[in-house]
Design a protein around this motif. Structure first.
Motif, PDB file in Angstrom:
ATOM      1  N   ALA A 258       0.830  -1.219   0.000  1.00 51.63           N
ATOM      2  CA  ALA A 258       0.000   0.000   0.000  1.00 51.63           C
ATOM      3  C   ALA A 258       0.855   1.255   0.000  1.00 51.63           C
ATOM      4  CB  ALA A 258      -0.921  -0.020   1.222  1.00 51.63           C
ATOM      5  N   TYR A 259       2.163   1.123  -0.114  1.00 50.62           N
ATOM      6  CA  TYR A 259       3.069   2.257   0.058  1.00 50.62           C
ATOM      7  C   TYR A 259       3.324   3.008  -1.245  1.00 50.62           C
ATOM      8  CZ  TYR A 259       7.370   4.835   0.827  1.00 50.62           C
ATOM      9  OH  TYR A 259       8.322   5.813   0.885  1.00 50.62           O
ATOM     10  N   THR A 260       3.267   4.282  -1.126  1.00 51.00           N
ATOM     11  CA  THR A 260       3.884   5.120  -2.161  1.00 51.00           C
ATOM     12  C   THR A 260       4.411   6.359  -1.482  1.00 51.00           C
ATOM     13  OG1 THR A 260       3.631   6.214  -4.274  1.00 51.00           O
ATOM     14  CG2 THR A 260       1.787   6.396  -2.750  1.00 51.00           C
ATOM     15  N   TYR A 261       5.497   6.895  -2.021  1.00 45.18           N
ATOM     16  CA  TYR A 261       6.100   8.064  -1.394  1.00 45.18           C
ATOM     17  C   TYR A 261       5.596   9.340  -2.049  1.00 45.18           C
ATOM     18  CZ  TYR A 261       9.751  11.450  -0.226  1.00 45.18           C
ATOM     19  OH  TYR A 261      10.428  12.577   0.166  1.00 45.18           O
ATOM     20  N   ARG A 262       5.664   9.338  -3.368  1.00 43.65           N
ATOM     21  CA  ARG A 262       5.230  10.571  -4.038  1.00 43.65           C
ATOM     22  C   ARG A 262       4.615  10.253  -5.399  1.00 43.65           C
ATOM     23  NH1 ARG A 262      11.346  12.917  -5.025  1.00 43.65           N
ATOM     24  NH2 ARG A 262      12.089  11.150  -6.271  1.00 43.65           N
ATOM     25  N   GLN A 263       4.197   8.975  -5.610  1.00 37.36           N
ATOM     26  CA  GLN A 263       3.595   8.604  -6.884  1.00 37.36           C
ATOM     27  C   GLN A 263       2.073   8.566  -6.747  1.00 37.36           C
ATOM     28  OE1 GLN A 263       5.411   8.134  -9.788  1.00 37.36           O
ATOM     29  NE2 GLN A 263       7.045   8.927  -8.444  1.00 37.36           N
ATOM     30  N   GLU A 264       1.434   8.583  -7.896  1.00 30.03           N
ATOM     31  CA  GLU A 264      -0.036   8.536  -7.880  1.00 30.03           C
ATOM     32  C   GLU A 264      -0.524   7.152  -7.452  1.00 30.03           C
ATOM     33  OE1 GLU A 264      -3.766   9.406 -10.928  1.00 30.03           O
ATOM     34  OE2 GLU A 264      -1.701   9.580 -11.635  1.00 30.03           O
ATOM     35  N   LEU A 265       0.165   6.133  -7.911  1.00 31.53           N
ATOM     36  CA  LEU A 265      -0.257   4.762  -7.627  1.00 31.53           C
ATOM     37  C   LEU A 265       0.623   4.148  -6.550  1.00 31.53           C
ATOM     38  CD1 LEU A 265      -0.676   3.422 -11.289  1.00 31.53           C
ATOM     39  CD2 LEU A 265      -2.442   4.348  -9.788  1.00 31.53           C
ATOM     40  N   THR A 266      -0.039   3.407  -5.665  1.00 27.71           N
ATOM     41  CA  THR A 266       0.757   2.602  -4.743  1.00 27.71           C
ATOM     42  C   THR A 266       1.267   1.395  -5.510  1.00 27.71           C
ATOM     43  OG1 THR A 266      -1.104   1.265  -4.055  1.00 27.71           O
ATOM     44  CG2 THR A 266      -0.732   3.328  -2.837  1.00 27.71           C
ATOM     45  N   LYS A 267       2.108   0.659  -4.844  1.00 23.11           N
ATOM     46  CA  LYS A 267       2.603  -0.571  -5.485  1.00 23.11           C
ATOM     47  C   LYS A 267       1.446  -1.515  -5.782  1.00 23.11           C
ATOM     48  CE  LYS A 267       5.723  -1.116  -2.147  1.00 23.11           C
ATOM     49  NZ  LYS A 267       6.756  -1.773  -1.335  1.00 23.11           N
ATOM     50  N   PHE A 268       0.481  -1.524  -4.867  1.00 29.37           N
ATOM     51  CA  PHE A 268      -0.683  -2.412  -5.044  1.00 29.37           C
ATOM     52  C   PHE A 268      -1.498  -1.976  -6.252  1.00 29.37           C
ATOM     53  CE2 PHE A 268      -5.068  -3.738  -3.646  1.00 29.37           C
ATOM     54  CZ  PHE A 268      -4.857  -5.083  -3.823  1.00 29.37           C
ATOM     55  N   ASP A 269      -1.762  -0.647  -6.333  1.00 32.93           N
ATOM     56  CA  ASP A 269      -2.517  -0.130  -7.474  1.00 32.93           C
ATOM     57  C   ASP A 269      -1.804  -0.445  -8.780  1.00 32.93           C
ATOM     58  OD1 ASP A 269      -4.312   0.901  -5.691  1.00 32.93           O
ATOM     59  OD2 ASP A 269      -3.349   2.889  -5.629  1.00 32.93           O
ATOM     60  N   TYR A 270      -0.517  -0.262  -8.735  1.00 36.40           N
ATOM     61  CA  TYR A 270       0.287  -0.494  -9.938  1.00 36.40           C
ATOM     62  C   TYR A 270       0.181  -1.965 -10.355  1.00 36.40           C
ATOM     63  CZ  TYR A 270       4.399   0.171 -12.955  1.00 36.40           C
ATOM     64  OH  TYR A 270       5.272   0.247 -14.027  1.00 36.40           O
TER      65      TYR A 270
ATOM     66  N   ASP B 222       9.075  -0.428 -11.225  1.00 35.46           N
ATOM     67  CA  ASP B 222       8.809   0.511 -10.150  1.00 35.46           C
ATOM     68  C   ASP B 222       7.700   1.452 -10.578  1.00 35.46           C
ATOM     69  OD1 ASP B 222       9.930   3.320 -10.929  1.00 35.46           O
ATOM     70  OD2 ASP B 222      11.442   1.878 -11.606  1.00 35.46           O
ATOM     71  N   THR B 223       7.050   2.016  -9.610  1.00 34.82           N
ATOM     72  CA  THR B 223       5.852   2.785  -9.881  1.00 34.82           C
ATOM     73  C   THR B 223       6.154   4.082 -10.601  1.00 34.82           C
ATOM     74  OG1 THR B 223       6.018   3.809  -7.710  1.00 34.82           O
ATOM     75  CG2 THR B 223       4.637   1.863  -7.885  1.00 34.82           C
ATOM     76  N   GLY B 224       7.420   4.388 -10.755  1.00 39.15           N
ATOM     77  CA  GLY B 224       7.780   5.590 -11.502  1.00 39.15           C
ATOM     78  C   GLY B 224       7.745   5.327 -13.004  1.00 39.15           C
ATOM     79  N   THR B 225       7.653   4.071 -13.401  1.00 37.99           N
ATOM     80  CA  THR B 225       7.600   3.715 -14.829  1.00 37.99           C
ATOM     81  C   THR B 225       6.139   3.460 -15.214  1.00 37.99           C
ATOM     82  OG1 THR B 225       9.667   2.545 -14.459  1.00 37.99           O
ATOM     83  CG2 THR B 225       8.581   2.183 -16.565  1.00 37.99           C
ATOM     84  N   ARG B 226       5.738   3.970 -16.372  1.00 29.83           N
ATOM     85  CA  ARG B 226       4.335   3.706 -16.792  1.00 29.83           C
ATOM     86  C   ARG B 226       4.167   2.212 -17.008  1.00 29.83           C
ATOM     87  NH1 ARG B 226       2.612   7.591 -21.568  1.00 29.83           N
ATOM     88  NH2 ARG B 226       1.012   5.962 -21.661  1.00 29.83           N
ATOM     89  N   PHE B 227       3.098   1.661 -16.360  1.00 26.23           N
ATOM     90  CA  PHE B 227       2.990   0.193 -16.340  1.00 26.23           C
ATOM     91  C   PHE B 227       2.725  -0.371 -17.717  1.00 26.23           C
ATOM     92  CE2 PHE B 227      -1.400  -0.983 -17.023  1.00 26.23           C
ATOM     93  CZ  PHE B 227      -2.084   0.230 -16.883  1.00 26.23           C
ATOM     94  N   ASP B 228       1.923   0.367 -18.543  1.00 28.94           N
ATOM     95  CA  ASP B 228       1.625  -0.167 -19.870  1.00 28.94           C
ATOM     96  C   ASP B 228       2.875  -0.259 -20.717  1.00 28.94           C
ATOM     97  OD1 ASP B 228       1.817   2.515 -19.695  1.00 28.94           O
ATOM     98  OD2 ASP B 228       0.289   2.971 -21.215  1.00 28.94           O
ATOM     99  N   ARG B 229       3.696   0.763 -20.603  1.00 26.88           N
ATOM    100  CA  ARG B 229       4.940   0.741 -21.380  1.00 26.88           C
ATOM    101  C   ARG B 229       5.856  -0.379 -20.863  1.00 26.88           C
ATOM    102  NH1 ARG B 229       7.645   6.375 -21.889  1.00 26.88           N
ATOM    103  NH2 ARG B 229       5.741   6.660 -23.112  1.00 26.88           N
ATOM    104  N   ALA B 230       5.893  -0.497 -19.555  1.00 25.93           N
ATOM    105  CA  ALA B 230       6.750  -1.540 -18.980  1.00 25.93           C
ATOM    106  C   ALA B 230       6.266  -2.916 -19.418  1.00 25.93           C
ATOM    107  CB  ALA B 230       6.734  -1.430 -17.457  1.00 25.93           C
ATOM    108  N   LEU B 231       4.930  -3.109 -19.400  1.00 28.21           N
ATOM    109  CA  LEU B 231       4.363  -4.410 -19.777  1.00 28.21           C
ATOM    110  C   LEU B 231       4.631  -4.697 -21.244  1.00 28.21           C
ATOM    111  CD1 LEU B 231       2.676  -6.842 -18.913  1.00 28.21           C
ATOM    112  CD2 LEU B 231       0.625  -5.545 -19.498  1.00 28.21           C
ATOM    113  N   MET B 232       4.450  -3.684 -22.051  1.00 25.59           N
ATOM    114  CA  MET B 232       4.653  -3.886 -23.485  1.00 25.59           C
ATOM    115  C   MET B 232       6.107  -4.253 -23.781  1.00 25.59           C
ATOM    116  SD  MET B 232       3.885  -1.225 -26.506  1.00 25.59           S
ATOM    117  CE  MET B 232       5.363  -0.330 -26.207  1.00 25.59           C
ATOM    118  N   GLU B 233       6.980  -3.555 -23.127  1.00 24.57           N
ATOM    119  CA  GLU B 233       8.402  -3.838 -23.351  1.00 24.57           C
ATOM    120  C   GLU B 233       8.721  -5.273 -22.962  1.00 24.57           C
ATOM    121  OE1 GLU B 233      10.837  -1.041 -21.375  1.00 24.57           O
ATOM    122  OE2 GLU B 233      10.305   0.612 -22.702  1.00 24.57           O
TER     123      GLU B 233
END
Lengths: 298, 785
Positions: free
Chosen positions: A96-108, A278-289
């Motif tokens: 459930a942690y995030t420091y300064r991102q919009e999504l927590t690790k869980f959301d991500y 990491d939550t600083g990377t856009r997940f869709d781009r990360a997944l696609m890569e």
């Protein structure tokens, strides 16, 4: 995380669709890109006949052609695979942690899982969901119906990260649960005993399951952006440490890099995929890569 | 070290504030949730150690800022002489702290451990040295009595050597010094005590009356026997060490002449300054950078005793310092007249000098010329002369030089020898043929057979020489003993004619002071005369060239051994085999010189080997000179010197049967005084003034002697030392240079008030505060993340 739609926002779905097109998932099958399937499916899309040669499975002989021609021919089908996928989600408190991102690790992780679930269901592959923290406490049996995506997202939106991470124990449980060889996609920050995790992964792999480990960390956990004197508290154990962050970033990043390197090597050794995110990377781009990269390997 | 606002040192207590704040109000770091502490923990211990280092360093910097501020506001000041010590301590401490910080940082950052120790060890050493130096400076430091008006104990030391009479802008250096001294006296704080020392005084006392001191200073005149400069300064420092006032000041008035301020002298002064750190030094330089002067060198005489009708050669050197042109050098003679000098109406009347020669000389700056005068027909007696150079220059004292010669008849000497002994060498050595022909010999020799000695009236002779004497009758020895006892001189050269038992009569032993033992023989050339101590007058001529005299070229094959029977006997020379060669035996008012080998053996004496090669060796000049010196000594004139430097004592040998024992001494300027002879000589101690000195006594008629005193050339040498080098060696902080009156107050201010550290400390404070700010900013930035 109030609504299911949040995880399947139109732009995400659109991105995934484009991903499909670009990766030729729809045509060639998502799982062809996702894994090297050894299974025979139930497809009816005929491809061609060819002469039987010793060594071919006799059950593939087309007896109708034999009746007509008195020769043995075997049927060739379009290589299609149906596989059961399991989305295994860490719901410990640290997720459930995030420091300064919009999504927590869980959301991500949910976003990633939703995208993958969408893909699988879209091509009628059954996909299930398993939530764990200290143990597995929720699960959804694999289905390939279109309603399954809603069920998955509904369950995920209700989930609240809590408790400690006992990934090893949970993976042991999972290993006992799965009857058939499946594609197991694990989403965790791995903030637990890494030896237990590796042991559980080895056991799963030993049982023939295909493994993809999405190691999700918060952006702050991979950059250590703090300055000056800080007191850091572990949300799971309550442990507190006082750190002079100015002089510690380098050491911390070395530790993280060492951990990731070890995981990559260990999982590579057992034939599993390790995907550090990491939550600083856009997940869709990360997944696609990742998917493109994986497709290129098969 | 002194503190202007000592009360503000209480501000040092505030150093505790950061410590208290550090301990009680320590700012807590904000708690942050961070799940991944498993990657934080592995190196946590090291990080926390670094954190503690930083915290302590920051605390130390803040404490230092407060301490420095309190110290700076207390306005510390030290004596100027000590500023070097304190600055050195400051630099050492700063370097030590810098290295300490570097080492700590290296340790904290876990960089090279070797580098850390390589920084920390020197840091500890530098800090140790710095603290030790500061403590030493603290203990040695003169008390800085802040404010100009605290009374001082001051000693004025004046160089009153003759060159201080140099005139520049119509004022002598001494007058210039006196003017500056008067100004200094005028500026001395009330109740100050002052003493003056000059080149002549040996003791001084402090005076509370500046006016009296100023009057005394104006009375200072050049002295011609100055004490060495370091001795004066040493006396002044000792005087100051006994002074009551805490502030002690030493004022040196000098022309910074290179003779007085030689390297040795400066080094001595430096040591003196170090042993008296409580004293503030001021050097008042009254010298002239480009002096203009013509110097007449000391007269160089061909002889101080001139035979009647003989020739006297006088040489001198004229040198110029910054002066160009033609000058005339004159030589004047005072004809000897027993009536002169005398005192009339309180003035000394001397004979009118007669011009005997002039020499023109063309001078270039920095050049020197040698001039020579030849004088003949000098009248018999004590003759005074002087050299003068025409024209004016800066220093008058070296424009006149004095000399004195004794013109007299030759001394009658009786030479006695047996028939087979040759007196030729002795006679020719004492009265060479050429000089005899010209009547210029010092000795008038008469030769007799030794058998005829008994019939001679010895009182006619100034000295008697026995060459290779055989055993003689006791009456002859008794006659000789009587002769010597009444003041005669006897020279005995023993040879093969002597015999041990026959020579050892009581009369002989009384006369010679020894008994003959046996003849020493040497087959080779390894025995020769080997004088070891040249202090006796007979060695006077040999002193300067002692090592180059070829005694070994004149071997001695035989010589008599002697057993010394009197403690009056003085050994003047040995042979190289260690046996006595030349002995002196004073008997009554006369003396006997005994050489244990002859001066009469030819190369082939009939029927025997020669005893030595003294006579027929190649170029036997040592024996020639020795024989003359022996006879001069025996006629009691060997040590007489008629030309001396100022301050030197003069000893005039007297002939007891001719000279009186009381004389009246006429110095050039002072009142005449009576002097009584001591033994066979007259000692004149006070020769402070250059010029002619006359001694008059009565015995039958007027007996007149005299001598001349000149100022040594180095006392009129006007070349200056390098002032920069002097200040460099003595330390610019210690020695305040003053050249003009207006520089006095500034120099005194520097010495009395000392040097304040306030500007330096404030600069350091700003730097330290800036560092603290930067460090704290870095340390606490984003603390609230």
């Amino acid at each position: 995380m109030a609504s299911v739609e949040q995880y399947l926002r139109p732009e995400v779905v659109h991105q995934i669709k484009r991903l499909d097109l670009r990766a030729q998932f729809v045509v060639k099958g998502f799982l062809q890109g996702l894994h090297a399937s050894p299974y025979h499916g139930f497809s009816v899309e005929f491809s061609e006949h060819r002469r039987y040669v010793p060594g071919d499975d006799p059950k593939d002989i087309d007896w109708l052609v034999y009746a007509k021609t008195d020769k043995y021919y075997v049927k060739k089908f379009e290589a299609e695979t149906n596989i059961t996928g399991y989305l295994v989600m860490d719901v410990s408190e640290s997720m459930a942690y995030t420091y300064r991102q919009e999504l927590t690790k869980f959301d991500y992780s949910i976003c990633l899982a939703a995208a993958l679930a969408y893909l699988m269901i879209h091509q009628q592959d059954p996909v299930g969901l398993i939530l764990f923290s200290e143990r597995i406490h929720s699960s959804l049996a694999p289905r390939s119906k279109r309603t399954q995506l809603g069920n998955i997202l509904s369950l995920l939106s209700r989930a609240r990260p809590a408790g400690k991470t006992e990934a090893g124990r949970s993976l042991d449980q999972l290993s006992a649960m799965l009857r058939h060889r499946s594609l197991v996609m694990i989403f965790s920050d791995l903030l637990c005993d890494v030896e237990d995790v590796l042991r559980g992964l080895r056991k799963l792999r030993h049982r023939g399951h295909d493994l993809i480990l999405f190691h999700v960390l918060d952006e702050a956990e991979v950059t250590f952006p703090f300055r000056g004197l800080v007191m850091l508290e572990d949300p799971e154990s309550g442990e507190v440490v006082e750190v002079d962050a100015d002089n510690y970033q380098r050491e911390y990043l070395e530790e993280v890099a060492r951990f990731r390197t070890r995981m990559r090597e260990e999982l590579g050794h057992i034939g599993a995929d390790y995907v550090p995110l990491d939550t600083g990377t856009r997940f869709d781009r990360a997944l696609m890569e990742y998917l493109i990269n994986r497709q290129a390997r098969f | 070290m002194a503190l202007l606002n000592a009360g503000l040192l209480w501000g040092l207590v505030l150093v505790g504030v950061p410590v208290v704040l550090h301990l009680t109000l320590r700012q807590r770091p904000k708690r942050l949730i961070f799940p991944a502490i498993q990657w934080v923990k592995p190196r946590l211990r090291t990080n926390q150690r670094q954190l503690h280092w930083k915290q302590w360093l920051l605390l130390a910097m803040r404490c230092a800022v407060i301490a420095l501020l309190a110290f700076a506001l207390a306005r510390p000041a030290v004596a100027s002489a000590q500023i070097g010590h304190w600055l050195a301590s400051g630099l050492l401490l700063a370097a030590g702290v810098s290295l300490l910080v570097l080492g700590t940082w290296v340790l904290a950052r876990k960089r090279s451990r070797a580098l850390a120790w390589a920084s920390l060890l020197p840091a500890v050493m530098l800090l140790g040295f710095g603290i030790a130096n500061a403590v030493r400076a603290w203990w040695q430091a003169p008390p800085v009595v802040l404010g100009q008006q605290a009374p001082v104990a001051a000693v004025f030391v004046f160089d009153t050597s003759p060159r201080m009479g140099y005139l520049s802008e119509n004022r002598s250096r001494l007058a210039q010094a006196a003017q500056i001294a008067t100004e200094i006296l005028r500026h001395l704080p009330p109740e100050s005590t002052v003493a003056t020392l000059d080149s002549q005084t040996t003791s001084a006392v402090f005076s509370l009356d500046p006016a009296a001191v100023a009057a005394a200073v104006k009375q200072l005149r050049p002295c011609f026997t100055p004490r060495p400069w370091p001795d004066l300064v040493r006396d002044a420092l000792e005087l100051l060490s006994r002074a009551e006032h805490e502030r002690k000041e030493l004022y040196l008035f000098s022309d910074l002449n290179r003779t007085a301020w030689s390297d040795t002298a400066v080094e001595t002064l430096r040591r003196l300054a170090e042993t008296h750190p409580l004293v503030s030094w001021y050097l008042i330089d009254v010298g002239v950078d480009n002096p203009r002067n013509v110097t007449l060198g000391l007269p160089r005489l061909s002889a101080e005793r001139v035979p009647r009708d003989g020739e006297l050669v006088v040489q001198t050197t004229v040198s110029s310092l910054g002066i160009q042109g033609e000058r005339i050098v004159e030589l004047l003679i005072e004809p000897p007249d027993p009536q002169y000098p005398f005192v009339r109406d309180g003035r000394l009347v001397r004979p009118e000098p007669v011009l005997r020669g002039t020499r023109p000389v063309t001078l270039e700056p920095g050049s020197s010329r040698v001039l020579e005068f030849r004088l003949q027909g000098l009248p018999e007696g004590t003759v005074h002369g002087q050299l003068r150079i025409s024209g004016e220059d800066g220093l008058a004292v070296d424009d006149v030089r004095y000399f004195t010669v004794q013109v007299q008849q030759a001394w009658p000497v009786l030479l006695a020898a047996p028939a087979d002994a040759s007196l030729r060498f002795i006679a020719e050595a004492l009265a060479p043929y050429e000089l005899r022909e010209q009547g210029h010999t010092r000795f008038d020799c008469m030769q007799v057979r030794i058998e005829d000695l008994a019939s001679q009236d010895l009182r006619r002779f100034a000295a008697v020489v026995l060459a290779d004497p055989p055993p003689m009758d006791a009456s002859v020895w008794r006659k000789l003993l009587d002769y010597v006892t009444t003041g005669g001189g006897l020279a005995v050269f023993l040879g093969h004619q002597a015999s041990s038992p026959d020579f050892n009569l009581p009369e002989t032993e009384s006369l010679l002071g020894v008994k003959l033992t046996r003849v020493f023989r040497s087959g080779g050339r390894d025995v020769f005369l080997a004088p070891h101590d040249l202090q006796h007058p007979v060695w006077r001529v040999f002193r300067e060239s002692a090592s180059s005299v070829p005694w070994h070229a004149f071997p001695v094959f035989r010589h008599w051994g002697v057993a010394i029977g009197s403690d009056q006997v003085r050994l003047l020379a040995y042979y190289s085999n260690g046996e006595p060669a030349l002995l002196e035996h004073p008997v009554g008012q006369g003396k006997v010189l005994l050489l244990t080998t002859p001066l009469s053996d030819t190369a082939r004496p009939p029927g025997r080997m020669p005893w030595n090669e003294f006579v027929f060796g190649e170029d036997p000049w040592p024996q020639f000179v020795l024989l003359n010196e022996m006879l001069l000594y025996l006629v009691a004139t060997g040590e007489a010197r008629f030309n001396v430097h100022s301050g030197e004592s003069v000893t005039l040998p007297l002939r007891s049967h001719v000279d009186p024992d009381r004389f009246q001494v006429f110095p050039p300027t002072a009142e005449p005084y009576q002097l009584t002879a001591s033994g066979q000589s007259l000692l004149v101690r006070f020769t402070d003034t250059p010029g002619h000195y006359d001694l008059k006594g009565r015995r039958g008629g007027i007996v007149h002697y005299g001598f001349s005193v000149n100022v040594p050339e180095e006392l009129t040498d006007l070349k200056r030392a390098d002032p920069e080098a002097i200040f460099q060696k003595l330390g610019k902080d210690r020695l305040q240079p003053i050249r003009e009156v207006r520089q006095i107050e500034r120099a005194q201010g520097r010495q009395r008030v000392g040097r304040e550290f306030y500007p330096m400390l404030m600069t350091l404070l700003v730097v330290l505060a800036g560092l603290e700010y930067a460090f704290a900013n870095r340390f606490y930035r984003r603390r609230d993340v």
